[in-house]
Design a protein around this motif. Structure first.
Motif, short mmCIF file in Angstrom:
data_model
loop_
_atom_site.label_atom_id
_atom_site.label_comp_id
_atom_site.label_asym_id
_atom_site.label_seq_id
_atom_site.Cartn_x
_atom_site.Cartn_y
_atom_site.Cartn_z
N ALA A 1 0.83 -1.20 0.00
CA ALA A 1 0.00 0.00 0.00
C ALA A 1 0.87 1.25 0.00
CB ALA A 1 -0.88 0.00 1.25
N THR A 2 0.45 2.27 -0.73
CA THR A 2 1.00 3.62 -0.56
C THR A 2 -0.21 4.54 -0.41
OG1 THR A 2 1.04 4.60 -2.78
CG2 THR A 2 2.79 3.00 -2.27
N GLU A 3 0.02 5.83 -0.21
CA GLU A 3 -1.12 6.75 -0.08
C GLU A 3 -1.78 7.02 -1.43
OE1 GLU A 3 1.82 7.56 -0.79
OE2 GLU A 3 2.23 9.73 -0.88
N THR A 4 -1.08 6.76 -2.55
CA THR A 4 -1.65 7.07 -3.87
C THR A 4 -2.40 5.86 -4.42
OG1 THR A 4 0.44 6.46 -4.94
CG2 THR A 4 0.10 8.80 -4.42
N VAL A 5 -1.61 4.81 -4.81
CA VAL A 5 -2.17 3.56 -5.32
C VAL A 5 -1.24 2.45 -4.81
CG1 VAL A 5 -3.08 4.71 -7.40
CG2 VAL A 5 -0.83 3.61 -7.50
N GLY B 1 3.27 -7.24 -17.52
CA GLY B 1 3.15 -7.23 -18.97
C GLY B 1 3.45 -5.83 -19.50
N ARG B 2 4.38 -5.16 -18.80
CA ARG B 2 4.67 -3.76 -19.13
C ARG B 2 5.85 -3.70 -20.10
NH1 ARG B 2 4.24 1.20 -15.18
NH2 ARG B 2 6.07 2.48 -15.59
N PRO B 3 5.77 -2.85 -21.14
CA PRO B 3 6.92 -2.72 -22.04
C PRO B 3 8.13 -2.17 -21.28
CG PRO B 3 5.20 -1.12 -22.62
CD PRO B 3 4.64 -1.98 -21.52
N ASN C 1 9.12 1.65 -20.58
CA ASN C 1 8.36 2.53 -19.69
C ASN C 1 9.00 2.52 -18.29
OD1 ASN C 1 6.34 4.03 -18.51
ND2 ASN C 1 4.67 2.68 -19.13
N PRO C 2 9.66 3.62 -17.90
CA PRO C 2 10.44 3.61 -16.66
C PRO C 2 9.58 3.53 -15.39
CG PRO C 2 10.36 5.82 -17.56
CD PRO C 2 9.71 4.93 -18.57
N LEU C 3 10.19 3.08 -14.29
CA LEU C 3 9.49 2.89 -13.02
C LEU C 3 9.85 3.98 -12.02
CD1 LEU C 3 10.30 -0.92 -12.53
CD2 LEU C 3 8.40 0.11 -13.80
N ALA D 1 11.94 -0.03 -6.49
CA ALA D 1 11.25 0.39 -7.72
C ALA D 1 9.84 -0.18 -7.66
CB ALA D 1 11.97 -0.16 -8.94
N ALA D 2 8.85 0.67 -7.90
CA ALA D 2 7.47 0.17 -7.84
C ALA D 2 6.54 0.96 -8.73
CB ALA D 2 6.95 0.21 -6.40
N PRO D 3 6.09 0.32 -9.80
CA PRO D 3 4.99 0.91 -10.56
C PRO D 3 3.68 0.54 -9.87
CG PRO D 3 5.60 -1.17 -11.55
CD PRO D 3 6.51 -0.97 -10.36
N ILE E 1 -5.16 8.40 -6.76
CA ILE E 1 -4.55 8.47 -8.10
C ILE E 1 -3.04 8.62 -7.93
CG2 ILE E 1 -6.57 9.39 -9.31
CD1 ILE E 1 -5.27 12.17 -9.12
N GLU E 2 -2.29 8.34 -8.99
CA GLU E 2 -0.84 8.29 -8.91
C GLU E 2 -0.24 9.68 -8.60
OE1 GLU E 2 -2.70 7.63 -11.48
OE2 GLU E 2 -2.65 5.48 -11.85
N SER E 3 1.00 9.65 -8.10
CA SER E 3 1.69 10.87 -7.68
C SER E 3 1.91 11.87 -8.82
CB SER E 3 3.06 10.48 -7.10
OG SER E 3 3.84 9.83 -8.08
N SER F 1 6.40 12.40 -21.52
CA SER F 1 6.94 11.51 -20.50
C SER F 1 6.70 10.10 -21.01
CB SER F 1 6.19 11.73 -19.19
OG SER F 1 6.68 10.86 -18.21
N PRO F 2 7.73 9.25 -20.94
CA PRO F 2 7.53 7.90 -21.44
C PRO F 2 6.33 7.28 -20.72
CG PRO F 2 9.79 8.23 -20.66
CD PRO F 2 9.01 9.45 -20.29
N GLY F 3 5.54 6.55 -21.43
CA GLY F 3 4.43 5.87 -20.80
C GLY F 3 3.20 6.73 -20.62
O1 TXA Z 1 1.83 7.19 -7.09
C1 TXA Z 1 2.72 6.64 -7.75
O2 TXA Z 1 3.62 7.27 -8.31
C2 TXA Z 1 2.65 5.10 -7.87
C3 TXA Z 1 2.91 4.51 -6.49
C4 TXA Z 1 3.03 3.01 -6.52
O3 TXA Z 1 4.04 5.11 -5.91
N1 TXA Z 1 3.58 4.64 -8.84
C5 TXA Z 1 3.41 4.82 -10.18
O4 TXA Z 1 4.38 4.23 -10.95
O5 TXA Z 1 2.48 5.41 -10.65
P1 TXA Z 1 4.22 3.96 -12.51
O6 TXA Z 1 5.37 3.11 -12.86
O7 TXA Z 1 2.88 3.36 -12.79
O8 TXA Z 1 4.39 5.34 -13.16
C6 TXA Z 1 5.68 5.72 -13.62
C7 TXA Z 1 5.58 6.93 -14.48
C8 TXA Z 1 5.97 6.60 -15.91
O9 TXA Z 1 4.86 6.23 -16.67
C9 TXA Z 1 6.57 7.90 -16.36
O10 TXA Z 1 5.53 8.72 -16.80
C10 TXA Z 1 7.16 8.51 -15.10
O11 TXA Z 1 6.59 7.86 -14.03
N2 TXA Z 1 8.62 8.31 -15.09
C11 TXA Z 1 9.33 7.35 -14.47
N3 TXA Z 1 10.65 7.51 -14.64
C12 TXA Z 1 10.79 8.62 -15.40
C13 TXA Z 1 11.90 9.33 -15.93
N4 TXA Z 1 13.16 8.93 -15.72
N5 TXA Z 1 11.66 10.42 -16.67
C14 TXA Z 1 10.40 10.86 -16.88
N6 TXA Z 1 9.30 10.23 -16.40
C15 TXA Z 1 9.50 9.14 -15.68
#
Ligand code: TXA
Ligand code: MG
Length: 316
Positions: free
Chosen positions: A4-8, A29-31, A34-36, A112-114, A151-153, A198-200
């Motif tokens: 758990a985190t406060e966002t998702v 199943g993430r490409p 797409n960075p974490l 690292a956590a998406p 929702i995400e940060s 932003s990637p992803g």
């Molecule tokens: O609230 C959150 O941020 C949640 C919780 C789990 O902490 N995490 C999250 O992670 O949403 P994720 O992996 O779903 O989202 C990562 C996003 C990427 O899609 C990208 O947009 C951005 O963060 N990102 C990551 N590394 C990056 C980088 N080096 N440069 C630019 N954007 C980056």
């Protein structure tokens, strides 16, 4: 392992271990392009994993961490390139949740956590969502109850000459500007002419399985066409409580087709992903989501509504 985190909810792995990180991409199943996001227990730990810690990072982290704000900074050597998809920068944050913080303290390193969902699906805001998304692909879920933010940060890039919001979140542009001066908002959703920065950040990124469309107040005129069309009769509508659209729609459909959403952006954000999942579970023909107001407080929610839905013109 999910937590758990406060966002998702996040799906975590040691950010210094390439094999562990590759596991995240395969479970989701993430490409791998797409960075974490990397999570740390406190500011001093973050500093160990970046090569520059500008004054802007210091101010933002001191004011907002632990909290829903991710900083993009030059990557330190120990963070494996799998985490950042080969980029020279790393996205880093300190989450505001006792379970996440305890995990990070005990681990004493970067995680690292998406979001703990399958790629291109809605982020999970409860442990049950994670279980249903990932099943036995995840060995452990640290259940911290429903996420407070929902929702995400907010993601802010501090590596370019001018700070820029790459993903809006609970920490608003106004709040950031109070702390560090001008911050650009790179909202490229709702405008198909601009490429993702932003990637992803592809436009449709967080979608339910049911076809989902956005509904603006102006679409009231199309109600007759909508309800006589193939998607109208058995649709679910996520409508903001007390809005004009809610009143109009009440005349057209049965009460159980309308899901009333909170009229404050903060509460709406907390409810949104769960509401989409609940609607999805009822297997309607379509989900219609009312577009929230064009107001800076609603930037993050509007962004997620745009990503989860298609324009009404795409409905058959
Ligand atoms: O609230 C959150 O941020 C949640 C919780 C789990 O902490 N995490 C999250 O992670 O949403 P994720 O992996 O779903 O989202 C990562 C996003 C990427 O899609 C990208 O947009 C951005 O963060 N990102 C990551 N590394 C990056 C980088 N080096 N440069 C630019 N954007 C980056
Ligand atoms: Mg995600």
């Amino acid at each position: 392992m999910a937590f758990a985190t406060e966002t998702v909810y996040g799906l975590g792995a040691d950010a210094t271990n390439a094999q562990a990180v590759r596991g995240i991409f395969s479970v989701k199943g993430r490409p791998s392009s797409n960075p974490l996001i990397v999570h740390v227990a406190e500011v001093s730990v973050a500093k160990r994993y970046v090569t520059d810690w500008p004054e802007s990072a210091e101010r933002l982290a001191r004011a907002i961490w632990p909290g829903p704000l991710t900083l993009v900074l030059p990557k330190g050597e120990q963070i494996v390139s799998e985490v950042t998809a080969g980029l020279p920068t790393v996205a880093i944050r300190c989450p505001d949740h006792p379970i996440a913080l305890e995990l990070l303290r005990q681990f004493d390193g970067p995680i690292a956590a998406p979001s703990a969902n399958r790629s291109n699906r809605i982020s999970p805001t409860t442990a049950d969502h994670v279980r249903r998304e990932l099943g036995d692909k995840v060995d452990l879920i640290l259940d911290g109850g429903p996420c407070r933010v929902g929702i995400e940060s907010t993601v802010v890039d501090l590596t370019s000459p001018h700070p820029a919001i790459l993903r809006p979140g609970a920490v608003t542009q106004q709040r950031l500007q109070e702390l560090i001066g001008p911050v650009e908002l790179r909202m490229n959703v709702g405008d198909d002419s601009k490429p993702a920065r932003s990637p992803g950040q592809q436009e449709v990124h967080y979608s339910p399985s049911t076809p989902a469309f956005r509904l603006a107040d102006a679409n009231v005129k199309r109600f007759s066409a909508l309800f006589s069309g193939p998607l109208g009769a058995n649709a679910i509508f996520l409508i903001i409580r007390g809005s004009e659209l809610a009143r109009q729609l009440g005349k057209w459909c049965k009460p159980e087709a309308i899901v009333e959403m909170p009229s404050s952006a903060e509460e709406y954000a907390r409810r949104f992903y769960a509401a989409l999942r609940d609607a999805d579970d009822r297997h309607p023909d379509a989900i219609w989501v009312q577009l929230p107001p064009k107001d800076p407080n609603w930037d993050a929610v509007r962004d997620r509504v745009f990503r989860a839905t298609r324009p009404p013109s795409h409905a058959p």
